[in-house]
Design a protein around this motif. Structure first.
Motif, PDB file in Angstrom:
ATOM      1  N   ILE A 256       0.790  -1.139  -0.046  1.00 37.39           N
ATOM      2  CA  ILE A 256       0.108   0.035  -0.004  1.00 37.39           C
ATOM      3  C   ILE A 256       0.804   1.202  -0.031  1.00 37.39           C
ATOM      4  O   ILE A 256       0.502   2.251  -0.857  1.00 37.39           O
ATOM      5  N   SER A 257       1.804   1.293   0.798  1.00 40.01           N
ATOM      6  CA  SER A 257       2.371   2.746   1.231  1.00 40.01           C
ATOM      7  C   SER A 257       3.349   3.129   0.127  1.00 40.01           C
ATOM      8  O   SER A 257       3.970   2.541  -0.727  1.00 40.01           O
ATOM      9  N   GLY A 258       3.604   4.401   0.397  1.00 40.32           N
ATOM     10  CA  GLY A 258       4.488   5.158  -0.621  1.00 40.32           C
ATOM     11  C   GLY A 258       6.066   4.870  -0.494  1.00 40.32           C
ATOM     12  O   GLY A 258       6.663   4.845  -1.717  1.00 40.32           O
ATOM     13  N   MET A 259       6.514   4.300   0.504  1.00 37.75           N
ATOM     14  CA  MET A 259       7.809   3.661   0.330  1.00 37.75           C
ATOM     15  C   MET A 259       7.895   2.469  -0.703  1.00 37.75           C
ATOM     16  O   MET A 259       8.957   2.429  -1.164  1.00 37.75           O
ATOM     17  N   TYR A 260       6.845   1.838  -0.965  1.00 36.76           N
ATOM     18  CA  TYR A 260       6.761   0.596  -1.792  1.00 36.76           C
ATOM     19  C   TYR A 260       6.448   0.637  -3.347  1.00 36.76           C
ATOM     20  O   TYR A 260       6.815  -0.166  -4.275  1.00 36.76           O
ATOM     21  N   LEU A 261       5.181   1.422  -3.227  1.00 32.86           N
ATOM     22  CA  LEU A 261       4.760   1.116  -4.725  1.00 32.86           C
ATOM     23  C   LEU A 261       5.696   1.431  -6.036  1.00 32.86           C
ATOM     24  O   LEU A 261       5.268   0.605  -7.107  1.00 32.86           O
ATOM     25  N   GLY A 262       6.353   2.388  -5.710  1.00 35.18           N
ATOM     26  CA  GLY A 262       7.287   2.741  -6.990  1.00 35.18           C
ATOM     27  C   GLY A 262       8.122   1.591  -7.497  1.00 35.18           C
ATOM     28  O   GLY A 262       8.431   1.090  -8.503  1.00 35.18           O
ATOM     29  N   ASP A 263       8.631   0.694  -6.288  1.00 34.86           N
ATOM     30  CA  ASP A 263       9.369  -0.536  -6.694  1.00 34.86           C
ATOM     31  C   ASP A 263       8.686  -1.583  -6.888  1.00 34.86           C
ATOM     32  O   ASP A 263       9.180  -2.240  -7.826  1.00 34.86           O
ATOM     33  N   ILE A 264       7.210  -1.677  -6.691  1.00 35.71           N
ATOM     34  CA  ILE A 264       6.423  -2.612  -7.339  1.00 35.71           C
ATOM     35  C   ILE A 264       6.548  -2.409  -8.952  1.00 35.71           C
ATOM     36  O   ILE A 264       6.732  -3.411  -9.710  1.00 35.71           O
ATOM     37  N   VAL A 265       6.277  -1.242  -9.132  1.00 33.41           N
ATOM     38  CA  VAL A 265       6.141  -0.890 -10.493  1.00 33.41           C
ATOM     39  C   VAL A 265       7.482  -1.380 -11.316  1.00 33.41           C
ATOM     40  O   VAL A 265       7.681  -2.038 -12.259  1.00 33.41           O
ATOM     41  N   ARG A 266       8.742  -0.891 -10.697  1.00 32.66           N
ATOM     42  CA  ARG A 266       9.846  -1.265 -11.189  1.00 32.66           C
ATOM     43  C   ARG A 266      10.062  -2.563 -11.420  1.00 32.66           C
ATOM     44  O   ARG A 266      10.556  -2.809 -12.603  1.00 32.66           O
ATOM     45  N   ARG A 267       9.571  -3.253 -10.647  1.00 34.18           N
ATOM     46  CA  ARG A 267       9.784  -4.901 -10.649  1.00 34.18           C
ATOM     47  C   ARG A 267       9.037  -5.487 -11.766  1.00 34.18           C
ATOM     48  O   ARG A 267       9.214  -6.223 -12.736  1.00 34.18           O
ATOM     49  N   VAL A 268       7.844  -5.057 -12.072  1.00 31.32           N
ATOM     50  CA  VAL A 268       6.766  -5.296 -13.184  1.00 31.32           C
ATOM     51  C   VAL A 268       7.665  -4.954 -14.630  1.00 31.32           C
ATOM     52  O   VAL A 268       7.678  -5.699 -15.424  1.00 31.32           O
ATOM     53  N   ILE A 269       7.734  -3.690 -14.454  1.00 34.23           N
ATOM     54  CA  ILE A 269       8.497  -3.085 -15.991  1.00 34.23           C
ATOM     55  C   ILE A 269       9.831  -3.988 -16.119  1.00 34.23           C
ATOM     56  O   ILE A 269      10.269  -4.316 -17.382  1.00 34.23           O
ATOM     57  N   LEU A 270      10.528  -4.149 -15.048  1.00 36.35           N
ATOM     58  CA  LEU A 270      11.924  -4.956 -15.384  1.00 36.35           C
ATOM     59  C   LEU A 270      11.573  -6.587 -16.012  1.00 36.35           C
ATOM     60  O   LEU A 270      12.030  -6.810 -17.086  1.00 36.35           O
ATOM     61  N   THR A 294       8.127   6.948  -5.495  1.00 38.03           N
ATOM     62  CA  THR A 294       6.904   6.909  -5.695  1.00 38.03           C
ATOM     63  C   THR A 294       6.285   8.176  -6.453  1.00 38.03           C
ATOM     64  O   THR A 294       5.294   8.095  -7.167  1.00 38.03           O
ATOM     65  N   PRO A 295       6.739   9.294  -5.809  1.00 38.96           N
ATOM     66  CA  PRO A 295       6.167  10.577  -6.468  1.00 38.96           C
ATOM     67  C   PRO A 295       6.419  10.720  -7.878  1.00 38.96           C
ATOM     68  O   PRO A 295       5.694  11.092  -8.621  1.00 38.96           O
ATOM     69  N   LEU A 296       7.409  10.084  -8.559  1.00 40.49           N
ATOM     70  CA  LEU A 296       7.820   9.878  -9.924  1.00 40.49           C
ATOM     71  C   LEU A 296       6.923   8.955 -10.688  1.00 40.49           C
ATOM     72  O   LEU A 296       6.417   9.087 -11.654  1.00 40.49           O
ATOM     73  N   MET A 297       6.700   8.075 -10.032  1.00 40.13           N
ATOM     74  CA  MET A 297       5.832   6.881 -10.514  1.00 40.13           C
ATOM     75  C   MET A 297       4.279   7.712 -10.588  1.00 40.13           C
ATOM     76  O   MET A 297       3.555   7.580 -11.695  1.00 40.13           O
ATOM     77  N   ALA A 298       4.075   8.394  -9.443  1.00 38.98           N
ATOM     78  CA  ALA A 298       2.757   9.230  -9.537  1.00 38.98           C
ATOM     79  C   ALA A 298       2.850  10.000 -10.920  1.00 38.98           C
ATOM     80  O   ALA A 298       1.545  10.312 -11.573  1.00 38.98           O
ATOM     81  N   ALA A 299       4.011  10.678 -11.175  1.00 42.21           N
ATOM     82  CA  ALA A 299       4.051  11.789 -11.976  1.00 42.21           C
ATOM     83  C   ALA A 299       3.657  10.786 -13.429  1.00 42.21           C
ATOM     84  O   ALA A 299       3.046  11.611 -14.632  1.00 42.21           O
ATOM     85  N   MET A 300       4.316   9.805 -13.667  1.00 43.48           N
ATOM     86  CA  MET A 300       4.021   8.966 -14.948  1.00 43.48           C
ATOM     87  C   MET A 300       2.570   8.731 -15.018  1.00 43.48           C
ATOM     88  O   MET A 300       2.019   8.826 -16.059  1.00 43.48           O
ATOM     89  N   HIS A 301       1.987   8.195 -13.952  1.00 41.17           N
ATOM     90  CA  HIS A 301       0.621   7.859 -13.966  1.00 41.17           C
ATOM     91  C   HIS A 301      -0.356   8.888 -14.251  1.00 41.17           C
ATOM     92  O   HIS A 301      -1.289   9.044 -15.090  1.00 41.17           O
ATOM     93  N   GLU A 302       0.028  10.150 -13.738  1.00 38.74           N
ATOM     94  CA  GLU A 302      -0.893  11.387 -13.944  1.00 38.74           C
ATOM     95  C   GLU A 302      -0.522  12.265 -15.436  1.00 38.74           C
ATOM     96  O   GLU A 302      -1.004  13.336 -15.249  1.00 38.74           O
ATOM     97  N   ASP A 303       0.420  11.725 -16.228  1.00 38.57           N
ATOM     98  CA  ASP A 303       0.808  12.443 -17.242  1.00 38.57           C
ATOM     99  C   ASP A 303      -0.338  12.631 -18.344  1.00 38.57           C
ATOM    100  O   ASP A 303      -1.005  11.621 -18.657  1.00 38.57           O
ATOM    101  N   ASN A 304      -0.694  13.767 -18.375  1.00 42.57           N
ATOM    102  CA  ASN A 304      -2.005  13.758 -19.303  1.00 42.57           C
ATOM    103  C   ASN A 304      -1.519  14.571 -20.563  1.00 42.57           C
ATOM    104  O   ASN A 304      -2.290  14.817 -21.547  1.00 42.57           O
ATOM    105  N   SER A 305      -0.322  14.476 -21.247  1.00 42.54           N
ATOM    106  CA  SER A 305       0.044  15.146 -22.382  1.00 42.54           C
ATOM    107  C   SER A 305      -0.302  13.924 -23.497  1.00 42.54           C
ATOM    108  O   SER A 305      -0.171  12.840 -23.112  1.00 42.54           O
ATOM    109  N   PRO A 306      -0.390  14.483 -24.568  1.00 38.80           N
ATOM    110  CA  PRO A 306      -0.724  13.343 -25.582  1.00 38.80           C
ATOM    111  C   PRO A 306       0.108  12.435 -26.022  1.00 38.80           C
ATOM    112  O   PRO A 306      -0.325  11.246 -26.265  1.00 38.80           O
ATOM    113  N   ASP A 307       1.171  12.911 -25.825  1.00 38.02           N
ATOM    114  CA  ASP A 307       2.265  12.004 -26.537  1.00 38.02           C
ATOM    115  C   ASP A 307       2.917  11.251 -24.991  1.00 38.02           C
ATOM    116  O   ASP A 307       3.961  10.774 -25.206  1.00 38.02           O
TER     117      ASP A 307
END
Ligand code: ADP
Ligand code: MG
Length: 437
Positions: A256-270, A294-307
Motif C-alpha cells: 500500500i504505502s509510498g515507500m513501496y509502490l514505485g518499487d513494485i512498478v519497477r519490478r513489473v517493468i523489469l 513513488t512521487p515520480l511513478m505518480a507523475a508518470m501515472h498522471e501524465d496528461n500530455s497526448p504523447d
C-alpha cells in the motif's frame, strides 16, 4: 481485517495486528486552553511545534512549526545522542520565544509523537517494541521512550513535562476529533501506513479489568503488519518482501504505502522488459531496488500530455531508457495504474474492516442484512493524513471509489473521509493539553 482485529484484541500475539493500547480514553473536544508543545520523531522530518488554544474549537488553531531532517548518523547512534539532539532542538525553539529570557519562567507541557510501535504502560509512558524506517539506535528496544526524553530534557535544564506519548495515527485522530466529534478512526498513508480507532473497553479482552471513565480507548492497530491468507499476493510482492530488511513483516504496508509502490512498478517493468521487446534493451538501472520513487511513478501515472512526454522523460531520467515507443509508454502508465489502484482499494477495504468492527458499516450488527436494516446509520468520520493520500489524486480517487463500492452508496454517504493537516503533530499537542492536568 475485522476478524484479525478481534483476534489481536483477544490475546497478546493473537494476530499479526498488535492492536496496541494507547491509554487515550478521551479525545480533545475544543475546550482546551493554553500553550502546548509537541515533538515528532519518526516522520520524514523531525518536527517541533507549539500550539495556542483559546478554548474555542471554531477559532483557528495558531501554531508554529520547525522541521528538519534527522541527521543520518543519529538514526544508528546511542539513545543519549539521539535524545540530546531532540532536547536541544526544543531548547532552541523555546529560546526563540520572546526575548529568550523566559526559558525557565514556567513549566511547559509537551506531547511526544513517536511513530514506532510502542507498548504503552500509561498515556505518558511506553516501551519501544522495535525500530522501523531505518532507525536502529542501540539499547532502546524495551526501554521507556518518554523517560529517555524526560531525562534528556533535564540534562538540558528544560522544565518541560512529557504529558503524552503518542503514535502519529493517534495524534491524527485527536485533531480530527477536535474539529469534528463524529471522528472515530484515523488512517495514515504516507511513507508507511497505519490506523487507529476508538474501541469499547469491554471489547479489549486481552486486558481484563481495564477501566476508563468514557468506557472507550483508542487502539493503535499497527495495521501495516496486517496479513491474511485471503490477501492475494503476486510474485512481485513476494520478491519485494523476501529482499527487504524485514521479511514477513509489514505485509499490508508493502502493498500500500509510498515507500513501496514505485518499487513494485519497477519490478513489473523489469520483468516485462526481460520477457518482451517492450524496450529495445534491458537497462541495468531497472535492476536497482527503490530507484523509482513513488512521487515520480505518480507523475508518470498522471501524465496528461497526448504523447506521454513526462513518462518518456522519467523513464529516461530514472532508468536511462532512451526513446521509449508510444506503445511502451502506455503500458507503463497502465502498470502504475494497476499498482496504485490495488493499493488504494486495499486501504479502502481496511477502512471498511474497521467500520465493520465498530458497527459503522451499515450492516446493522447481528440483525438484518445490508439495506434492510432499520438501524439508522450514524454520521461517521475517518481522519486521514499522509503524502500518498493527499498528494496523489488518483490514489485518493480510487480509495473513495472502492469505499462507495464496498459500502454501497446509501451507507457510503454517511462515511466522511476528512484530511487533517499535521494532525500527527498538532493532535499530540492537543493530547498534551487533555492529559497534563
Ligand atoms: P511521512 O509518511 O514520512 O510522515 P508524509 O505523510 O508527508 O510523510 O508522506 C510522504 C510520502 O508520501 C513520501 O514518502 C511518498 O511516498 C509519498 N508522496 C509524497 N508526495 C507524493 C506524490 N506527489 N505522489 C505520490 N506519492 C507521494
Ligand atoms: Mg507522517
Amino acid at each position: 481485517m475485522a476478524v484479525e482485529m478481534h483476534a489481536g484484541l483477544a490475546s497478546e500475539g493473537g494476530s499479526k495486528l498488535k492492536m496496541l493500547l494507547t491509554f487515550v480514553d478521551n479525545l480533545p473536544n475544543g475546550t482546551e486552553r493554553g500553550t502546548y508543545y509537541a515533538l515528532h520523531l519518526g516522520g520524514t522530518n523531525f518536527r517541533v511545534l507549539r500550539v495556542h488554544l483559546n478554548g474555542q474549537r471554531s477559532s483557528v488553531l495558531e501554531h508554529d512549526v520547525e522541521r528538519q531532517p534527522i541527521p543520518e548518523h543519529l538514526m544508528t547512534s546511542t539513545s543519549e545522542e539521539l535524545f540530546d539532539f531532540i532536547a536541544s532542538s526544543l531548547k532552541e525553539f523555546i529560546a526563540k520565544e520572546g526575548d529568550g529570557s523566559n526559558i525557565s519562567t514556567n513549566r511547559r507541557e509537551l506531547g511526544f509523537t513517536f511513530s514506532f510501535p510502542v507498548k504503552q504502560m500509561s498515556v505518558s509512558s511506553g516501551i519501544l517494541i522495535k525500530w522501523t524506517k531505518g532507525f536502529s539506535v542501540v539499547n532502546m528496544v524495551g526501554r521507556d521512550v518518554a523517560a529517555c526524553l524526560q531525562e534528556a530534557l533535564a540534562r538540558k535544564g528544560l522544565d518541560v513535562h512529557v504529558a503524552a506519548l503518542v503514535n502519529d495515527t493517534v495524534g491524527t485522530l485527536a485533531l480530527g476529533h477536535y474539529h469534528d466529534p463524529d471522528t472515530v478512526a484515523a488512517i495514515i498513508i504516507g511513507t508507511g501506513t497505519n490506523a487507529c480507532y476508538l474501541e469499547r473497553i469491554d471489547a479489549i479482552i486481552k486486558c481484563q479489568g481495564l477501566l476508563t471513565a468514557s468506557g472507550r480507548m483508542v487502539v493503535n492497530m499497527e495495521w501495516g503488519n496486517f496479513w491474511s491468507s485471503h490477501l492475494p499476493r503476486t510474485s512481485y510482492d513476494i520478491d519485494l518482501d523476501a529482499e527487504s530488511p524485514n521479511p514477513n513483516d509489514q505485509g499490508f504496508e508493502k502493498m500500500i504505502s509510498g515507500m513501496y509502490l514505485g518499487d513494485i512498478v519497477r519490478r513489473v517493468i523489469l520483468r516485462m522488459s526481460m520477457e518482451s521487446d517492450m524496450f529495445e534493451l534491458i537497462s541495468p538501472k531497472l535492476k536497482i531496488p527503490f530507484i523509482l520513487r513513488t512521487p515520480l511513478m505518480a507523475a508518470m501515472h498522471e501524465d496528461n500530455s497526448p504523447d506521454l512526454r513526462e513518462v518518456a522523460r522519467i523513464l529516461k531520467e530514472v532508468f536511462e531508457i532512451p526513446e521509449v515507443p508510444m506503445k511502451a509508454r502506455k503500458i507503463v502508465v497502465k502498470v502504475c495504474d494497476v499498482v496504485t489502484r490495488r493499493a488504494a482499494r486495499l486501504a479502502a477495504a481496511g477502512i471498511v474492516g474497521i467500520l465493520k468492527k465498530i458497527g459503522r458499516d451499515g450492516s446493522g450488527g447481528i440483525t438484518g442484512g445490508r439495506g434492510r436494516s432499520n438501524t439508522k446509520m450514524r454520521r461517521t468520520v475517518v481522519a486521514i493524513e499522509g503524502g500518498l493520500y493527499s498528494s496523489y489524486s488518483l490514489f485518493s480517487e480510487y480509495l473513495h471509489e472502492a469505499l462507495n463500492e464496498i459500502l454501497g452508496e446509501e451507507i457510503a454517504k454517511h462515511v466522511i473521509i476528512k484530511v487533517t493537516e499535521d494532525g500527527s503533530g498538532i493532535g499530540t499537542a492537543l493530547l498534551a493539553a487533555s492529559y497534563s492536568s
